[in-house]
Design an enzyme around this catalytic site. Structure first.
Site, PDB file in Angstrom:
ATOM      1  NE  ARG A 143       4.269 -29.683  -1.336  1.00 31.65           N
ATOM      2  CZ  ARG A 143       4.146 -29.977  -2.630  1.00 31.65           C
ATOM      3  NH1 ARG A 143       4.560 -31.151  -3.076  1.00 31.65           N
ATOM      4  NH2 ARG A 143       3.606 -29.117  -3.478  1.00 31.65           N
ATOM      5  CE  LYS A 179      10.149 -21.648   0.976  1.00 35.12           C
ATOM      6  NZ  LYS A 179      11.011 -22.826   1.226  1.00 35.12           N
ATOM      7  CG  LEU A 224       4.202 -21.116  -1.278  1.00 36.28           C
ATOM      8  CD1 LEU A 224       4.807 -20.440  -0.050  1.00 36.28           C
ATOM      9  CD2 LEU A 224       2.781 -20.632  -1.491  1.00 36.28           C
ATOM     10  CG  ASP A 230      12.133 -29.249  32.002  1.00 36.01           C
ATOM     11  OD1 ASP A 230      11.106 -28.657  31.610  1.00 36.01           O
ATOM     12  OD2 ASP A 230      13.249 -29.116  31.455  1.00 36.01           O
ATOM     13  CG  ASP A 259      10.244 -35.110  33.680  1.00 37.97           C
ATOM     14  OD1 ASP A 259       9.596 -34.960  32.618  1.00 37.97           O
ATOM     15  OD2 ASP A 259      11.465 -34.862  33.783  1.00 37.97           O
ATOM     16  CB  CYS A 300      50.452 -38.854  -7.626  1.00 38.01           C
ATOM     17  SG  CYS A 300      51.567 -40.145  -7.023  1.00 38.01           S
ATOM     18  CE  LYS A 307       1.121 -18.812   4.421  1.00 39.87           C
ATOM     19  NZ  LYS A 307       0.699 -19.694   5.536  1.00 39.87           N
TER      20      LYS A 307
END
Length: 713
Positions: free
Chosen positions: A149, A128, A97, A47, A51, A444, A308
């Protein structure tokens, strides 16, 4: 050992003399390592080294601003743009679906699919992901548009925010561009934006520490983060993506879903590694069983498996129904159940004095969030389930939302565990607890009970009532403890100074108390002031009159034009209101007959809280008469609550329901819309966006708003 950077051998003099070449090589190097990190899960440099490359690129672009390019890795966070959240029409419809709710339904679907295809069929199984759907369009290999969507046909433009998500390529890799059928054409890819579990936990921990409400689950957190108006907030939310689909399968040189996934990897997209190519339905069944067992160890949330047909040619042969593709299905996991220890059963005092038993649990993660408490509803329910302190109990979330104790594991019950009984006195004030004939709840009976006062104050400030934004449990509890607030009218005499100097109960490093502060205080005062204009129905609901919910409040406001008229109504007059019987009428009359309650209402009126129905006397055209609307998700753009939007629809003659059926006229889907949206799509019920709703309310009719009328069955 860390791989040597391809730039280590570059001649330093050439870098200085030709910044354009150096900048382009740096961009390619950074894109290469981003691809390895996200798409391949195989980073070659640390990393810190990554950077360092980014810092050098930023510095060169700062020194040579004419060489800055929108596709540069440094340009992931842009400024505000006017088109943000504007409507975007998808290249092709984004279908929902069909669901298989168990493995038997899944097996039946795979069998039908093979029969319909008339030959052996390969299937691709994909996890999923429980996130927020996204569609991204690339023109000439460069990210041009990203959209939610929406209703499947039209979504919202979130391009600026998606550019901040680090695993989204700003331009496709050359290998991916070579896989396009038309190298100069555009392509729309689709997938899911999600928030890893660890990032979700960190986000909620920070939110609670700052006095903010936590997100309910990672899916809501991802959807909310994606629709931030400030893209720097989105960038700080640690979102990720999995891309798995394309709008037009003929736009790439691939013949199968399996080849598409490889092409997506070649482009630089993050593709889920847990996918499987299955030669038979039996392999599909086995994969789904295996995933269901290991879902809890994944670093992100899933709620099923998408299956699928692999061949694009067979997909085209099978086609679509009006609602979903025939070549794909979502196998949904059964509700996740966990076991944990029931440490104690405590009681919670509600605003009407109702005493509710609550299970105090060893924290356990269920369906995406940590559960530590769950309501046990009432004493009868505790006895029916026979749960006892010390039991190991089975916990799940009803509808994957509400924590629920199903019952004990009797084989693990400790010796001496005793049946639980309701305490004889209120834990808050010590007053007797009673149970009226015919009622399940104990209560109460003290009007001075501090717990009831706290709940009434919280109820008044809640979104469904007066919606005093920011007035949460912690602040209200401190206001009560400091005796600044005793009843709801006291909210309106608070000063900014009183709120700013309110102690939060925390201390700084020096041991000094931390105060609420002027910024939060100013926002609270503004929100309190805004609440004065809430409709009469909201005021009635906020007062916490027993048996008076939102609907009853609206019925009362419709029948009586002002609080004064309502306060003087007799029991008989109240009982004549449509939907209000004798029991509710008696409760309302008794509330207003109480001199203390009447004094609180007088003080509220003196403070400027509206006590009249703003629509009284107005003739609103009933253009929506007989049409049923269902609202889901939050209406973030307008700032309205669903109750406020529902009230405006009702004023135009509409019915507003909480559930979707074939007879529903329209579903209004706001931000983070849930299962009601999915059901509307499945039933073919038209879905309106928040923009559609605002246009309808402004225009006054469906026709004037340009919304097609629906003929209901």
């Amino acid at each position: 050992m860390e791989q040597e950077s391809m730039f280590d051998a570059l001649d330093a003099a050439s870098v200085v003399s030709d910044p354009a070449t150096r900048i382009e090589k740096l961009r390619r190097e950074i894109e290469h390592h981003t691809y390895l990190y996200y798409a391949k899960d195989a980073p070659e440099i640390s990393d810190a080294a990554f950077d360092s490359l980014m810092r050098e690129l930023r510095e060169l672009e700062r020194e040579n601003p004419e060489l800055v390019d929108p596709t540069s890795p440094t340009q992931r966070v842009g400024g505000y743009v006017g088109e943000q959240f504007a409507p975007v029409r998808h290249a092709q419809r984004m279908y929902s679906l069909d669901n298989a709710m168990d493995l038997h339904e899944l097996d039946a679907w795979t069998a039908r699919t093979v029969e319909a295809a008339g030959r052996d069929v390969e299937f691709v199984c994909e996890l999923k992901i429980d996130g927020s759907s996204i569609a991204m369009t690339y023109d000439a290999g460069v990210l041009a548009k990203a959209a939610t969507r929406g209703d499947g046909t039209t979504g919202e433009d979130v391009t600026v925010n998606m550019r901040t998500v680090r695993d989204v390529p700003l331009r496709l890799r050359d290998q991916g561009i070579a896989g396009l059928s038309d190298e100069d054409g555009s392509v729309e890819v689709r997938g899911e934006v999600y928030m890893p579990k660890a990032s979700f936990d960190s986000l909620n921990t920070a939110a609670v520490a700052n006095g903010k409400a936590p997100f309910a689950n990672p899916r809501n957190a991802a959807a909310g983060s994606l629709r931030q108006k400030d893209p720097t907030i989105t960038q700080g939310r640690d979102l990720s993506t999995f891309i798995y689909a394309i709008a037009d399968t003929q736009s790439i040189k691939a013949d199968t879903q399996w080849e598409l996934l490889q092409w997506l990897r070649d482009c630089g997209f993050h593709v889920n590694p847990d996918v499987k190519l299955c030669a038979t339905p039996a392999e599909v069944h086995a994969f789904c069983e295996d995933v269901a067992e290991k879902r809890s160890v994944l670093p992100y949330e899933i709620d099923g498996v998408v299956v699928k047909v692999n061949s694009f040619a067979v997909q085209r042969e099978l086609g679509f129904t009006a609602k979903a593709p025939r070549w794909a299905i979502a196998y949904k996991f059964p509700p996740e159940e966990k076991t944990t220890l029931l440490r104690d059963i405590t009681v919670q005092v509600g605003r009407t004095g109702a005493i509710t038993p609550v299970a105090e649990l060893d924290p356990v993660r269920v369906a995406g969030s940590t559960v530590a408490r769950a309501t046990l509803h009432n004493l009868d329910e505790v006895h029916r389930k026979d749960v006892r302190v010390g039991d190991t109990v089975i916990v799940r979330k009803a509808g994957d939302v509400i924590p629920e104790v199903l019952g004990p594991v009797l084989s693990l019950r400790p010796e001496g565990a005793m049946p639980w009984e309701m305490p004889a006195s209120c834990p808050s004030c010590g007053s007797p607890i009673v149970r009226e004939d015919g009622e399940a709840a104990f209560r109460c009976i003290s009007m001075d009970c501090p717990a009831q006062a706290l709940e009434r104050l919280l109820h008044w400030s809640s979104r469904g009532a007066m919606d005093i934004d920011g007035m949460g449990e912690e602040i209200v509890a401190r206001l009560v403890e400091s005796e600044r607030v005793r009843d709801v009218a006291d909210y309106y005499s608070l000063t900014e100074y009183e709120l700013a100097t309110l102690e939060t109960g925390r201390v700084n490093k020096e041991g000094e108390p931390i105060h609420l502060g002027s910024t939060i205080a100013a926002k609270l005062i503004a929100s309190i002031e805004a609440s004065k204009t809430r409709p009469l129905a909201r005021v009635l609901f906020g007062l916490g009159i027993r048996h008076v919910g939102k609907t009853t409040g609206e019925q009362l406001a419709s029948a009586f034009p002002s609080m004064a008229a309502l306060m003087e109504a007799t029991e008989e007059q109240l009982a004549e209101v449509d939907g209000i019987g004798g029991v509710i009428a008696q409760s309302i009359w008794a509330f207003f007959a109480n001199k203390d309650n009447r004094e609180v209402i007088r003080r509220l009126e003196r403070m400027g809280v509206s006590m009249e129905d703003a629509t009284a006397g107005e003739e609103v055209p009933q253009t929506l008469a007989g049409i049923t609307f269902v609202l889901t998700g939050s209406l973030a753009e307008s700032g309205m609550t669903r109750d406020e939007a529902g009230a405006r629809l009702k004023a135009m003659g509409a019915k507003v329901s909480g559930s979707v059926s074939k007879k529903t006229g329209y579903v209004v889907a706001g931000e983070a819309a849930g299962s009601k949206y999915d059901k509307a799509i499945a039933l073919g019920v038209p879905v309106l966006t928040e923009a559609d709703l605002l246009r309808l309310l402004e225009a006054g009719s469906l026709e004037a708003a340009g919304i097609a009328a629906r003929t209901q069955e």
